[in-house]
Design an enzyme around this catalytic site. Sequence first.
Site, PDB file in Angstrom:
ATOM      1  N   SER A 134       0.799  -1.230   0.000  1.00 45.69           N
ATOM      2  CA  SER A 134       0.000   0.000   0.000  1.00 45.69           C
ATOM      3  C   SER A 134       0.832   1.280   0.000  1.00 45.69           C
ATOM      4  CB  SER A 134      -0.912  -0.003   1.240  1.00 45.69           C
ATOM      5  OG  SER A 134      -0.142  -0.119   2.421  1.00 45.69           O
ATOM      6  N   GLU A 135       2.117   1.194  -0.332  1.00 48.38           N
ATOM      7  CA  GLU A 135       3.006   2.346  -0.208  1.00 48.38           C
ATOM      8  C   GLU A 135       2.556   3.564  -1.014  1.00 48.38           C
ATOM      9  OE1 GLU A 135       5.523  -1.185   1.006  1.00 48.38           O
ATOM     10  OE2 GLU A 135       3.901  -0.748  -0.404  1.00 48.38           O
ATOM     11  N   VAL A 136       1.952   3.342  -2.196  1.00 54.64           N
ATOM     12  CA  VAL A 136       1.548   4.497  -3.016  1.00 54.64           C
ATOM     13  C   VAL A 136       0.520   5.361  -2.298  1.00 54.64           C
ATOM     14  CG1 VAL A 136       2.106   3.554  -5.284  1.00 54.64           C
ATOM     15  CG2 VAL A 136      -0.145   3.064  -4.260  1.00 54.64           C
ATOM     16  N   LEU A 138       0.756   6.348   0.559  1.00 51.09           N
ATOM     17  CA  LEU A 138       1.538   7.268   1.385  1.00 51.09           C
ATOM     18  C   LEU A 138       2.433   8.159   0.532  1.00 51.09           C
ATOM     19  CD1 LEU A 138       2.746   4.813   4.196  1.00 51.09           C
ATOM     20  CD2 LEU A 138       0.653   6.191   4.126  1.00 51.09           C
ATOM     21  N   LEU A 140       4.603   6.898  -1.540  1.00 51.22           N
ATOM     22  CA  LEU A 140       5.874   6.176  -1.581  1.00 51.22           C
ATOM     23  C   LEU A 140       5.766   4.987  -2.534  1.00 51.22           C
ATOM     24  CD1 LEU A 140       6.546   6.136   2.281  1.00 51.22           C
ATOM     25  CD2 LEU A 140       7.458   7.762   0.593  1.00 51.22           C
TER      26      LEU A 140
END
Length: 262
Positions: A134-136, A138, A140
Amino acid sequence: MTDAVLLERSGTLATITLNRPAVHNAFDDALIASLTALLADVEADESVRAVVLTGEGASFSAGADLNWMRGMAGASEEENRTDSERLAALMHRLQFLSKPTIARVNGAAYGGGVGLIACCDIAIGVFGTKFSLSEVKLGLVPAVISPYVVAAVGPRHARRLFVTGEVFDASHAQRIGLLHEVVPADELDNAVANAVALLWPGGPVAQREAKMLALAMAGQTAEEAHRVDIQNAALIARLRVSAEGQEGLQAFLEKRGPTWRS
């Protein structure tokens, strides 16, 4: 060494357990350092034939610890790069461990937790388990774990999961190759034991060479992986201190939506 990670030996089998159940076995500096050190220990121990990696409690690993993320949000790009290189060294150590490795995925895995699973030779999980990169969300990207996740699921599946950050279940994880087997929770230990039993007839030297052969045939060598690890650590460091990365991290810590959602 801390009790954030536990090591248990049973004959020639070593079981490593992430032991921060109160925070769903999330990564912080202590866990990363302890897990890296324990993997080095079992690497050097000639009596160990195989390694099982699992989590204590309801989750396998929730990825980055909240307090750790808070610290990184306020750190410099150089500090973030050094921090990311430590995580990269952990993933590299697990990926190229000379002993067969089995991920006993007892519960949810997010971010770096997915990376650990991808680095193991065999991965067995339970029905109902949730996964996400799920980084995108954030601002990232899953930079440090990306070579290992892409190697496990292929670039096409990785592209979707990297850009959507969606949550997916164990059945989907098996379809794309992140998990080899999915079983009911009460059958997990038997499934892992069966996988371990399949390893014992093989010669330990041959198994080490076979593992490295498979990696090499897929274009993965320890030397090239190290170069990519350093490059990806620099990438995530740059994104963490960028305007979008800072907004994403602050929004997450403040429990609000980031500005790009409005």
